[in-house]
Design a protein around this motif. Structure first.
Motif, PDB file in Angstrom:
ATOM      1  N   MET A   1      -5.953   9.496  -1.165  1.00  0.00           N
ATOM      2  CA  MET A   1      -5.564   8.368  -0.355  1.00  0.00           C
ATOM      3  C   MET A   1      -4.751   7.403  -1.212  1.00  0.00           C
ATOM      4  N   GLN A   2      -3.747   6.830  -0.613  1.00  0.00           N
ATOM      5  CA  GLN A   2      -2.909   5.851  -1.301  1.00  0.00           C
ATOM      6  C   GLN A   2      -3.688   4.544  -1.437  1.00  0.00           C
ATOM      7  N   GLU A   3      -3.707   3.931  -2.638  1.00  0.00           N
ATOM      8  CA  GLU A   3      -4.515   2.746  -2.884  1.00  0.00           C
ATOM      9  C   GLU A   3      -3.869   1.460  -2.410  1.00  0.00           C
ATOM     10  N   LEU A   4      -2.543   1.379  -2.403  1.00  0.00           N
ATOM     11  CA  LEU A   4      -1.860   0.185  -1.928  1.00  0.00           C
ATOM     12  C   LEU A   4      -1.165   0.498  -0.615  1.00  0.00           C
ATOM     13  N   GLU A   5      -1.334  -0.405   0.341  1.00  0.00           N
ATOM     14  CA  GLU A   5      -0.745  -0.208   1.660  1.00  0.00           C
ATOM     15  C   GLU A   5      -0.106  -1.516   2.117  1.00  0.00           C
ATOM     16  N   GLU A   6       1.144  -1.431   2.525  1.00  0.00           N
ATOM     17  CA  GLU A   6       1.821  -2.611   3.051  1.00  0.00           C
ATOM     18  C   GLU A   6       1.558  -2.680   4.552  1.00  0.00           C
ATOM     19  N   ARG A   7       1.247  -3.885   5.023  1.00  0.00           N
ATOM     20  CA  ARG A   7       0.921  -4.064   6.436  1.00  0.00           C
ATOM     21  C   ARG A   7       1.658  -5.281   6.975  1.00  0.00           C
ATOM     22  N   THR A  17       5.868 -12.806  11.772  1.00  0.00           N
ATOM     23  CA  THR A  17       5.391 -11.562  11.180  1.00  0.00           C
ATOM     24  C   THR A  17       5.698 -11.595   9.691  1.00  0.00           C
ATOM     25  N   ILE A  18       4.660 -11.335   8.885  1.00  0.00           N
ATOM     26  CA  ILE A  18       4.811 -11.301   7.429  1.00  0.00           C
ATOM     27  C   ILE A  18       4.239  -9.980   6.921  1.00  0.00           C
ATOM     28  N   ASP A  19       4.661  -9.579   5.738  1.00  0.00           N
ATOM     29  CA  ASP A  19       4.138  -8.365   5.109  1.00  0.00           C
ATOM     30  C   ASP A  19       3.144  -8.748   4.027  1.00  0.00           C
ATOM     31  N   ILE A  20       1.981  -8.095   4.050  1.00  0.00           N
ATOM     32  CA  ILE A  20       1.002  -8.287   2.984  1.00  0.00           C
ATOM     33  C   ILE A  20       0.698  -6.927   2.367  1.00  0.00           C
ATOM     34  N   LEU A  21       0.320  -6.931   1.103  1.00  0.00           N
ATOM     35  CA  LEU A  21      -0.005  -5.709   0.377  1.00  0.00           C
ATOM     36  C   LEU A  21      -1.519  -5.633   0.248  1.00  0.00           C
ATOM     37  N   PRO A  41      -2.340 -21.664   3.962  1.00  0.00           N
ATOM     38  CA  PRO A  41      -3.292 -20.675   3.446  1.00  0.00           C
ATOM     39  C   PRO A  41      -3.949 -19.857   4.557  1.00  0.00           C
ATOM     40  N   ILE A  42      -3.863 -18.553   4.434  1.00  0.00           N
ATOM     41  CA  ILE A  42      -4.448 -17.624   5.396  1.00  0.00           C
ATOM     42  C   ILE A  42      -5.622 -16.925   4.721  1.00  0.00           C
ATOM     43  N   THR A  43      -6.776 -16.916   5.381  1.00  0.00           N
ATOM     44  CA  THR A  43      -7.906 -16.136   4.893  1.00  0.00           C
ATOM     45  C   THR A  43      -7.733 -14.705   5.389  1.00  0.00           C
ATOM     46  N   VAL A  44      -7.680 -13.767   4.450  1.00  0.00           N
ATOM     47  CA  VAL A  44      -7.477 -12.349   4.761  1.00  0.00           C
ATOM     48  C   VAL A  44      -8.801 -11.630   4.542  1.00  0.00           C
ATOM     49  N   ASP A  45      -9.275 -10.961   5.583  1.00  0.00           N
ATOM     50  CA  ASP A  45     -10.518 -10.194   5.517  1.00  0.00           C
ATOM     51  C   ASP A  45     -10.166  -8.730   5.760  1.00  0.00           C
ATOM     52  N   VAL A  46     -10.391  -7.875   4.745  1.00  0.00           N
ATOM     53  CA  VAL A  46     -10.008  -6.467   4.814  1.00  0.00           C
ATOM     54  C   VAL A  46     -11.258  -5.600   4.678  1.00  0.00           C
ATOM     55  N   THR A  47     -11.375  -4.631   5.572  1.00  0.00           N
ATOM     56  CA  THR A  47     -12.469  -3.664   5.514  1.00  0.00           C
ATOM     57  C   THR A  47     -11.883  -2.263   5.601  1.00  0.00           C
ATOM     58  N   VAL A  48     -12.314  -1.399   4.688  1.00  0.00           N
ATOM     59  CA  VAL A  48     -11.909   0.004   4.713  1.00  0.00           C
ATOM     60  C   VAL A  48     -13.132   0.818   5.110  1.00  0.00           C
ATOM     61  N   GLY A  49     -13.035   1.507   6.248  1.00  0.00           N
ATOM     62  CA  GLY A  49     -14.152   2.303   6.748  1.00  0.00           C
ATOM     63  C   GLY A  49     -14.330   3.594   5.967  1.00  0.00           C
ATOM     64  N   VAL A  56      -7.836  -5.303   9.294  1.00  0.00           N
ATOM     65  CA  VAL A  56      -7.388  -6.559   8.690  1.00  0.00           C
ATOM     66  C   VAL A  56      -7.568  -7.666   9.723  1.00  0.00           C
ATOM     67  N   PHE A  57      -8.248  -8.744   9.327  1.00  0.00           N
ATOM     68  CA  PHE A  57      -8.419  -9.914  10.168  1.00  0.00           C
ATOM     69  C   PHE A  57      -7.876 -11.122   9.428  1.00  0.00           C
ATOM     70  N   LEU A  58      -7.074 -11.919  10.098  1.00  0.00           N
ATOM     71  CA  LEU A  58      -6.508 -13.127   9.505  1.00  0.00           C
ATOM     72  C   LEU A  58      -7.087 -14.341  10.198  1.00  0.00           C
ATOM     73  N   LEU A  59      -7.452 -15.338   9.414  1.00  0.00           N
ATOM     74  CA  LEU A  59      -8.017 -16.562   9.949  1.00  0.00           C
ATOM     75  C   LEU A  59      -7.316 -17.757   9.341  1.00  0.00           C
ATOM     76  N   ASN A  60      -7.174 -18.839  10.131  1.00  0.00           N
ATOM     77  CA  ASN A  60      -6.664 -20.064   9.537  1.00  0.00           C
ATOM     78  C   ASN A  60      -7.831 -20.823   8.930  1.00  0.00           C
TER      79      ASN A  60
END
Length: 63
Positions: A1-7, A17-21, A41-49, A56-60
């Motif tokens: 699996m690739q470890e870095l993913e652009e979203r 629309t912005i790109d995050i790594l 500032p955006i709170t980024v919550d990432v979960t890998v199943g 990916v969930f973004l919160l203000n």
């Protein structure tokens, strides 16, 4: 699996629309990243199943 993913995601403040790594080698992450457009500032919550599905969930700052 690739470890870095652009979203491509949508800023919860300005709606642009912005790109995050994402580092998908870590199963659970929570960090703050500034919007590339409005600089807020955006709170980024990432979960890998277990199946490799990335959520990916973004919160203000007020949520």
């Amino acid at each position: 699996m690739q470890e870095l993913e652009e979203r491509a995601v949508q800023c919860p403040y300005c709606g642009e629309t912005i790109d995050i790594l994402l580092d998908t080698s870590v199963p659970q992450q929570n960090y703050i990243e500034d919007c590339q457009v409005c600089c807020r500032p955006i709170t980024v919550d990432v979960t890998v199943g277990y199946d490799g599905e990335v959520s990916v969930f973004l919160l203000n700052e007020n949520e």
